[in-house]
Scaffold this motif. Structure first.
Motif, PDB file in Angstrom:
ATOM      1  N   TRP A 153       0.809  -1.215   0.000  1.00  0.00           N
ATOM      2  CA  TRP A 153       0.000   0.000   0.000  1.00  0.00           C
ATOM      3  C   TRP A 153       0.848   1.274   0.000  1.00  0.00           C
ATOM      4  N   ALA A 154       2.160   1.139   0.105  1.00  0.00           N
ATOM      5  CA  ALA A 154       3.015   2.309   0.255  1.00  0.00           C
ATOM      6  C   ALA A 154       2.944   3.264  -0.939  1.00  0.00           C
ATOM      7  N   ASP A 155       2.724   2.733  -2.111  1.00  0.00           N
ATOM      8  CA  ASP A 155       2.622   3.587  -3.294  1.00  0.00           C
ATOM      9  C   ASP A 155       1.260   3.462  -3.967  1.00  0.00           C
ATOM     10  N   ALA A 156       0.258   3.197  -3.168  1.00  0.00           N
ATOM     11  CA  ALA A 156      -1.098   3.048  -3.709  1.00  0.00           C
ATOM     12  C   ALA A 156      -1.773   4.400  -3.828  1.00  0.00           C
ATOM     13  N   VAL A 157      -1.188   5.245  -4.651  1.00  0.00           N
ATOM     14  CA  VAL A 157      -1.744   6.574  -4.886  1.00  0.00           C
ATOM     15  C   VAL A 157      -2.044   6.688  -6.369  1.00  0.00           C
ATOM     16  N   GLU A 158      -3.305   6.679  -6.688  1.00  0.00           N
ATOM     17  CA  GLU A 158      -3.714   6.900  -8.071  1.00  0.00           C
ATOM     18  C   GLU A 158      -4.034   8.385  -8.176  1.00  0.00           C
ATOM     19  N   PHE A 159      -3.271   9.101  -8.966  1.00  0.00           N
ATOM     20  CA  PHE A 159      -3.378  10.554  -8.981  1.00  0.00           C
ATOM     21  C   PHE A 159      -3.504  11.032 -10.415  1.00  0.00           C
ATOM     22  N   SER A 160      -4.430  11.916 -10.630  1.00  0.00           N
ATOM     23  CA  SER A 160      -4.608  12.480 -11.962  1.00  0.00           C
ATOM     24  C   SER A 160      -5.053  13.926 -11.847  1.00  0.00           C
ATOM     25  N   ARG A 161      -4.481  14.751 -12.664  1.00  0.00           N
ATOM     26  CA  ARG A 161      -4.937  16.134 -12.809  1.00  0.00           C
ATOM     27  C   ARG A 161      -5.211  16.329 -14.287  1.00  0.00           C
ATOM     28  N   GLY A 162      -6.267  16.970 -14.592  1.00  0.00           N
ATOM     29  CA  GLY A 162      -6.572  17.175 -15.994  1.00  0.00           C
ATOM     30  C   GLY A 162      -7.604  18.269 -16.159  1.00  0.00           C
ATOM     31  N   SER A 163      -7.951  18.500 -17.390  1.00  0.00           N
ATOM     32  CA  SER A 163      -9.005  19.469 -17.663  1.00  0.00           C
ATOM     33  C   SER A 163      -9.739  19.049 -18.920  1.00  0.00           C
ATOM     34  N   LEU A 164     -10.966  19.431 -19.003  1.00  0.00           N
ATOM     35  CA  LEU A 164     -11.813  19.184 -20.164  1.00  0.00           C
ATOM     36  C   LEU A 164     -12.503  20.490 -20.520  1.00  0.00           C
ATOM     37  N   THR A 165     -12.903  20.605 -21.753  1.00  0.00           N
ATOM     38  CA  THR A 165     -13.707  21.747 -22.165  1.00  0.00           C
ATOM     39  C   THR A 165     -15.119  21.228 -22.352  1.00  0.00           C
ATOM     40  N   GLN A 209     -10.789  -9.183   3.712  1.00  0.00           N
ATOM     41  CA  GLN A 209      -9.954  -8.804   4.849  1.00  0.00           C
ATOM     42  C   GLN A 209      -8.779  -7.927   4.433  1.00  0.00           C
ATOM     43  N   GLU A 210      -8.237  -8.142   3.237  1.00  0.00           N
ATOM     44  CA  GLU A 210      -7.066  -7.378   2.800  1.00  0.00           C
ATOM     45  C   GLU A 210      -7.425  -6.002   2.230  1.00  0.00           C
ATOM     46  N   ALA A 211      -8.701  -5.684   2.150  1.00  0.00           N
ATOM     47  CA  ALA A 211      -9.123  -4.390   1.607  1.00  0.00           C
ATOM     48  C   ALA A 211      -8.821  -3.268   2.593  1.00  0.00           C
ATOM     49  N   ARG A 212      -8.542  -2.091   2.069  1.00  0.00           N
ATOM     50  CA  ARG A 212      -8.298  -0.897   2.871  1.00  0.00           C
ATOM     51  C   ARG A 212      -9.333   0.160   2.515  1.00  0.00           C
ATOM     52  N   ARG A 213      -9.632   1.024   3.436  1.00  0.00           N
ATOM     53  CA  ARG A 213     -10.505   2.161   3.151  1.00  0.00           C
ATOM     54  C   ARG A 213      -9.701   3.151   2.316  1.00  0.00           C
ATOM     55  N   ILE A 214     -10.204   3.478   1.148  1.00  0.00           N
ATOM     56  CA  ILE A 214      -9.527   4.370   0.212  1.00  0.00           C
ATOM     57  C   ILE A 214     -10.290   5.680   0.146  1.00  0.00           C
ATOM     58  N   LEU A 215      -9.590   6.786   0.305  1.00  0.00           N
ATOM     59  CA  LEU A 215     -10.220   8.096   0.219  1.00  0.00           C
ATOM     60  C   LEU A 215     -10.264   8.533  -1.235  1.00  0.00           C
ATOM     61  N   LEU A 216     -11.443   8.872  -1.711  1.00  0.00           N
ATOM     62  CA  LEU A 216     -11.634   9.324  -3.090  1.00  0.00           C
ATOM     63  C   LEU A 216     -12.227  10.720  -3.049  1.00  0.00           C
ATOM     64  N   ARG A 217     -11.719  11.594  -3.875  1.00  0.00           N
ATOM     65  CA  ARG A 217     -12.220  12.967  -3.911  1.00  0.00           C
ATOM     66  C   ARG A 217     -12.464  13.368  -5.353  1.00  0.00           C
ATOM     67  N   PHE A 218     -13.543  14.075  -5.567  1.00  0.00           N
ATOM     68  CA  PHE A 218     -13.838  14.612  -6.892  1.00  0.00           C
ATOM     69  C   PHE A 218     -14.178  16.078  -6.731  1.00  0.00           C
ATOM     70  N   ILE A 219     -13.515  16.913  -7.494  1.00  0.00           N
ATOM     71  CA  ILE A 219     -13.856  18.325  -7.513  1.00  0.00           C
ATOM     72  C   ILE A 219     -13.661  18.800  -8.950  1.00  0.00           C
ATOM     73  N   ALA A 220     -14.616  19.523  -9.428  1.00  0.00           N
ATOM     74  CA  ALA A 220     -14.541  20.093 -10.776  1.00  0.00           C
ATOM     75  C   ALA A 220     -15.106  21.496 -10.713  1.00  0.00           C
ATOM     76  N   PHE A 221     -14.362  22.445 -11.273  1.00  0.00           N
ATOM     77  CA  PHE A 221     -14.834  23.831 -11.261  1.00  0.00           C
ATOM     78  C   PHE A 221     -14.214  24.570 -12.440  1.00  0.00           C
ATOM     79  N   PRO A 222     -14.870  25.632 -12.884  1.00  0.00           N
ATOM     80  CA  PRO A 222     -14.348  26.379 -14.028  1.00  0.00           C
ATOM     81  C   PRO A 222     -13.004  27.035 -13.712  1.00  0.00           C
ATOM     82  N   ASP A 223     -12.143  27.045 -14.713  1.00  0.00           N
ATOM     83  CA  ASP A 223     -10.841  27.691 -14.599  1.00  0.00           C
ATOM     84  C   ASP A 223     -11.016  29.201 -14.741  1.00  0.00           C
ATOM     85  N   VAL A 224     -10.557  29.924 -13.746  1.00  0.00           N
ATOM     86  CA  VAL A 224     -10.575  31.389 -13.796  1.00  0.00           C
ATOM     87  C   VAL A 224      -9.132  31.844 -13.929  1.00  0.00           C
TER      88      VAL A 224
END
Length: 196
Positions: free
Chosen positions: A133-145, A174-189
């Protein structure tokens, strides 16, 4: 996987105020890790049992927590987070005070997310995180129009995917971990140009 609750609109100022209280937010965070009593919460949060008991009742009154009858013994009541899919109406449909309250809640949520990220980084840096779990970070930054309607559809698709992976505690491996998921989308200013 467990059926997810239907979307539920939160527009009532009293309900949002219940959610905005800092100690109640900490209680909810603890309960997301598993059921607890007012006594165990008081110990974990450094508060007295009377205070945690009062805030639990307030959270229950607004539908955020519920009793866990399987764990209660005698007068001791155990509580769990009530599964919900809370949504808020567009800001244009809310009063100015409600928008301000909602902004306060969202700012608190973002600060809590940053704290959770920093705790994970500290534990990982100390080698306390289990190897797999030490590198279990799924990370993405992006943008859409997108149009406003497409953004709404994108969010609905995201929520459908999230719900597809929900399951009851009794169905969790039993081997499952609680994973924090976040979603935020807002217009680019764009930033204001420098006035040099």
């Amino acid at each position: 996987m467990t059926a997810a609750p239907p979307p539920e609109e939160l527009a009532d100022a009293a309900t949002l105020k219940a959610l905005a209280h800092p100690l109640r937010r900490r209680i909810l965070a603890e309960l997301r890790r598993g059921p607890a009593s007012a006594t165990t919460l008081a110990t974990a949060l450094g508060h007295n049992t009377g205070g945690t008991s009062y805030h639990l009742r307030e959270l229950a009154r607004h539908g955020f927590v519920e009793e866990d009858p399987a764990l209660g013994r005698g007068k001791e009541r155990w509580w769990r987070v009530r599964e919900r899919d809370p949504r808020t109406p567009p800001a244009g449909e809310l009063s100015a005070d409600t928008v301000k309250l909602l902004t306060t809640i969202r700012n608190a949520q973002l600060a809590e997310d940053v704290d959770a990220w920093e705790r994970y980084q500290q534990e990982r840096g100390k080698g306390r995180e289990e190897h797999e779990w030490a590198d279990a970070v799924e990370f993405s930054r992006g943008s859409l129009t997108l149009t406003r309607a497409e953004l709404t559809q994108f969010f609905d698709d995201y929520m459908a995917l999230l719900k597809r992976y929900r399951r009851a505690p009794r169905e969790t491996p039993q081997e499952a971990r609680r994973i924090l998921l976040r979603f935020i989308a807002f217009p680019d200013v764009p930033p204001a140009p420098n006035a040099d």
